[in-house]
Design an enzyme around this catalytic site. Structure first.
Site, PDB file in Angstrom:
ATOM      1  N   SER A   1       0.842  -1.200   0.000  1.00 62.14           N
ATOM      2  CA  SER A   1       0.000   0.000   0.000  1.00 62.14           C
ATOM      3  C   SER A   1       0.875   1.247   0.000  1.00 62.14           C
ATOM      4  O   SER A   1       2.084   1.181   0.206  1.00 62.14           O
ATOM      5  CB  SER A   1      -0.894   0.007   1.244  1.00 62.14           C
ATOM      6  OG  SER A   1      -0.106   0.285   2.385  1.00 62.14           O
ATOM      7  N   LYS A   2       0.210   2.355  -0.216  1.00 63.36           N
ATOM      8  CA  LYS A   2       0.917   3.637  -0.211  1.00 63.36           C
ATOM      9  C   LYS A   2       1.593   3.861   1.142  1.00 63.36           C
ATOM     10  O   LYS A   2       2.677   4.428   1.220  1.00 63.36           O
ATOM     11  CB  LYS A   2      -0.086   4.751  -0.508  1.00 63.36           C
ATOM     12  CG  LYS A   2       0.499   6.142  -0.325  1.00 63.36           C
ATOM     13  CD  LYS A   2      -0.367   7.181  -0.975  1.00 63.36           C
ATOM     14  CE  LYS A   2      -0.251   8.539  -0.285  1.00 63.36           C
ATOM     15  NZ  LYS A   2       1.108   8.935   0.075  1.00 63.36           N
ATOM     16  N   ARG A   3       0.937   3.372   2.184  1.00 65.69           N
ATOM     17  CA  ARG A   3       1.499   3.558   3.522  1.00 65.69           C
ATOM     18  C   ARG A   3       2.860   2.854   3.687  1.00 65.69           C
ATOM     19  O   ARG A   3       3.723   3.337   4.396  1.00 65.69           O
ATOM     20  CB  ARG A   3       0.508   3.081   4.599  1.00 65.69           C
ATOM     21  CG  ARG A   3       0.066   4.230   5.493  1.00 65.69           C
ATOM     22  CD  ARG A   3      -1.082   3.858   6.403  1.00 65.69           C
ATOM     23  NE  ARG A   3      -2.315   3.695   5.651  1.00 65.69           N
ATOM     24  CZ  ARG A   3      -3.128   2.651   5.756  1.00 65.69           C
ATOM     25  NH1 ARG A   3      -2.834   1.661   6.573  1.00 65.69           N
ATOM     26  NH2 ARG A   3      -4.240   2.595   5.057  1.00 65.69           N
TER      27      ARG A   3
ATOM     28  N   GLY B   1       5.035   2.537   1.366  1.00 67.77           N
ATOM     29  CA  GLY B   1       5.989   3.426   0.713  1.00 67.77           C
ATOM     30  C   GLY B   1       6.371   4.566   1.642  1.00 67.77           C
ATOM     31  O   GLY B   1       7.549   4.896   1.802  1.00 67.77           O
ATOM     32  N   ASP B   2       5.371   5.159   2.280  1.00 61.75           N
ATOM     33  CA  ASP B   2       5.633   6.283   3.193  1.00 61.75           C
ATOM     34  C   ASP B   2       6.498   5.819   4.367  1.00 61.75           C
ATOM     35  O   ASP B   2       7.451   6.489   4.765  1.00 61.75           O
ATOM     36  CB  ASP B   2       4.314   6.849   3.744  1.00 61.75           C
ATOM     37  CG  ASP B   2       3.467   7.465   2.637  1.00 61.75           C
ATOM     38  OD1 ASP B   2       4.032   7.726   1.545  1.00 61.75           O
ATOM     39  OD2 ASP B   2       2.252   7.657   2.834  1.00 61.75           O
TER      40      ASP B   2
END
Ligand code: GLU
Length: 505
Positions: free
Chosen positions: A262-264, A266-267
């Site tokens: 998920s994008k999270r 990546g963050d």
């Protein structure tokens, strides 16, 4: 059945930036089509106006263009099967809604969202299907006159597919094999909404795949649960004979392997999950992209191609053409692929080495300009040739090679303490006298003359070179000393050394 020309489609919904998993889906469609001598279509599935995000379509087109994933047909390309934006195909879908209603394979339902909500509260795991539909407000349960009256009064409605219970539905998947489910687990999905006159994803997707003569549906695993419904829809519409083959690609997993990327992630771990940088039009929030983070498109393509597929040997570096030659759906994995971000960096490093110095130099130019440096392309190329081996990103060349462009203003304290000896100033002054007349001022000549001098004097080679490096670089790093000397040239070498002598003596 006659052999049909291979036609595949990438069919994103413009609900935001294209996730890296979507990019992989597009890539696999492209590789498969190219290899089969077929065609690949870009279709925009924008029938859900609630989730429409402005700018998303342009983003998708730009991102795929950057990666070299080209379409034969579609939005921005055109073609004989258009329009390729579903919102522009309203009239086309309408006739199939009518066909299904007339054949009794679908029905009209008037239940309002509030009524459905009520029902869900009342009945745990409520499903709108054969077991419940007669308790609801639809054209099967209501007297015909009432249905007619409701329609005449302009009441809003949806059209639902009528699923017959207890039937085996088989999906033949080229990656997963045969998947059989019982139709009773399916609900009577909404196919059309009168409110906006648009079909839902399921109907539009099937109608378009049929009309666009799609032969293979290659898409993410998250769509596998919809596949039985799609098989039924092909049957209901009378298109079972030309139903495309399915291939559901494995999920991209978190780097740790537990759950979907998920994008999270990546963050949290500091890597992009989008091909290009994206600015959310509502919140203004910026998400990083592979392009802006300094990835070469070839590296991203190569990296993604191997997340869920392998060529059957251990070859890792493959150009787009090689990927096209080797790709096969049979070699796609059934299980999820861990998103190994470090491997992505490794690929970028490899591609930087593979590319010509002139090409990398051209990419490095803007970075130099950012630091206020104007340099000759030939000089930048020379520096890139010496330094690219040390970096995974073009922009990191600056940290490694800035001394080729700007003279040191100060000298690293630790290095000075360790490397600048009491006799360094005197020795470097002597070295300058030795180097000054060397002609031509090349790596070979400067090195030869310096070495002869050191030997003649009986000086300590390491001490001299360390001090010399400190003078030219400002710290203890960099490539071979005489590579630096030759690149900087006579005047600059002398200037920097004299300054170091002055400052450090
Ligand atoms: N519009 C769907 C998506 O956004 C397409 C699914 C499919 O390829 O059938 O992924």
């Amino acid at each position: 059945m006659t052999e049909r020309k291979v036609r595949v489609r990438f069919a994103p919904s413009p609900t935001g930036p294209l996730h890296i998993g979507g990019v992989r889906t597009a890539l696999y469609n492209y590789l498969f089509a190219r290899q089969q001598g077929g065609e690949v279509i870009l279709r925009i599935e924008d029938t859900d106006s609630q989730r429409f995000v402005p700018g998303a379509e342009a983003y998708i087109v730009e991102a795929l263009g950057w990666l070299g994933i080209r379409f034969d047909e579609g939005v921005h390309t055109g073609g004989q099967y258009g329009p390729y934006r579903q919102s522009e195909r309203k009239e086309i879908y309408k006739q199939y809604v009518t066909q299904l209603l007339d054949a009794g394979l679908a029905y009209i339902a008037f239940d309002t969202p509030a009524e459905l909500e009520e029902k869900r509260k009342e009945t745990a795991n409520f499903q709108y299907d054969a077991s419940t539909r007669m308790q609801m407000r639809n054209s099967l349960a209501l007297p015909e006159a009432e249905t007619r009256a409701l329609l005449d009064s302009g009441a809003q409605y949806v059209v639902r597919i009528k699923i017959e219970p207890d039937e085996a539905v088989t999906v033949h998947d080229l990656i997963r094999g045969e998947v059989v489910i019982n139709s009773s687990i399916l609900d009577d999905k909404v196919l059309y909404k009168s409110a906006d006159g648009l079909p839902t994803y399921h109907l539009a997707n099937i109608v378009d795949d049929h009309l666009m003569e799609v032969t293979h549906v290659i898409r993410g695993e998250e769509w596998l649960p919809s596949a039985p419904l799609h098989v039924l829809l092909y049957r209901y519409l009378g298109w079972a004979d030309t139903m495309p083959a399915f291939a559901h690609l494995p999920l991209l997993l978190k780097p740790e392997g537990n759950g979907k990327l998920s994008k999270r992630d990546g963050d949290r771990l500091g890597f992009p999950v989008f091909p290009l940088e994206w600015k959310d039009p509502k919140s203004g929030e910026i998400s990083s992209g592979y392009r802006e983070s300094g990835y070469l498109p070839e590296a991203v393509v190569n990296f993604l191609a191997l997340l869920g597929w392998n060529p059957g040997n251990d070859q890792e570096i493959m150009s787009m053409d090689e990927l096209v030659a080797h790709f096969s759906l049979e070699r796609c994995s059934k299980s999820g692929a861990k998103f190994d971000y470090e491997k992505g960096k490794w690929f970028n490093h490899q591609y930087i080495q593979q590319k010509g110095n002139a090409e990398i130099a051209a990419l490095f130019m803007p970075e130099l300009e950012k630091h206020g440096v104007q340099a000759e392309p030939a000089y930048v190329e020379l520096v890139v040739g010496m330094m690219k081996e040390r970096v995974s990103f073009v922009k990191d060349l600056w940290a490694q090679a800035s001394f080729f462009f700007v003279a040191p203003e100060s000298y690293d304290e630790k290095t000075v303490k360790k490397r600048w000896k009491s006799d360094s100033a005197v020795q470097l002054a002597e070295l300058l006298d030795v180097l000054h007349p060397v002609e031509p001022f090349t790596l070979e000549h400067t090195e030869e003359v310096s070495m002869a001098w050191i030997q003649e004097k009986g000086y300590h080679l390491g001490n001299i070179m360390n001090a010399f490096r400190l003078a030219l670089v400002g710290e203890g790093k960099g490539p071979h000393m005489f590579d630096i000397v030759a690149a900087l040239g006579r005047d600059e070498t002398i200037r920097r050394t004299q300054r170091a002598i002055e400052v450090l003596k």
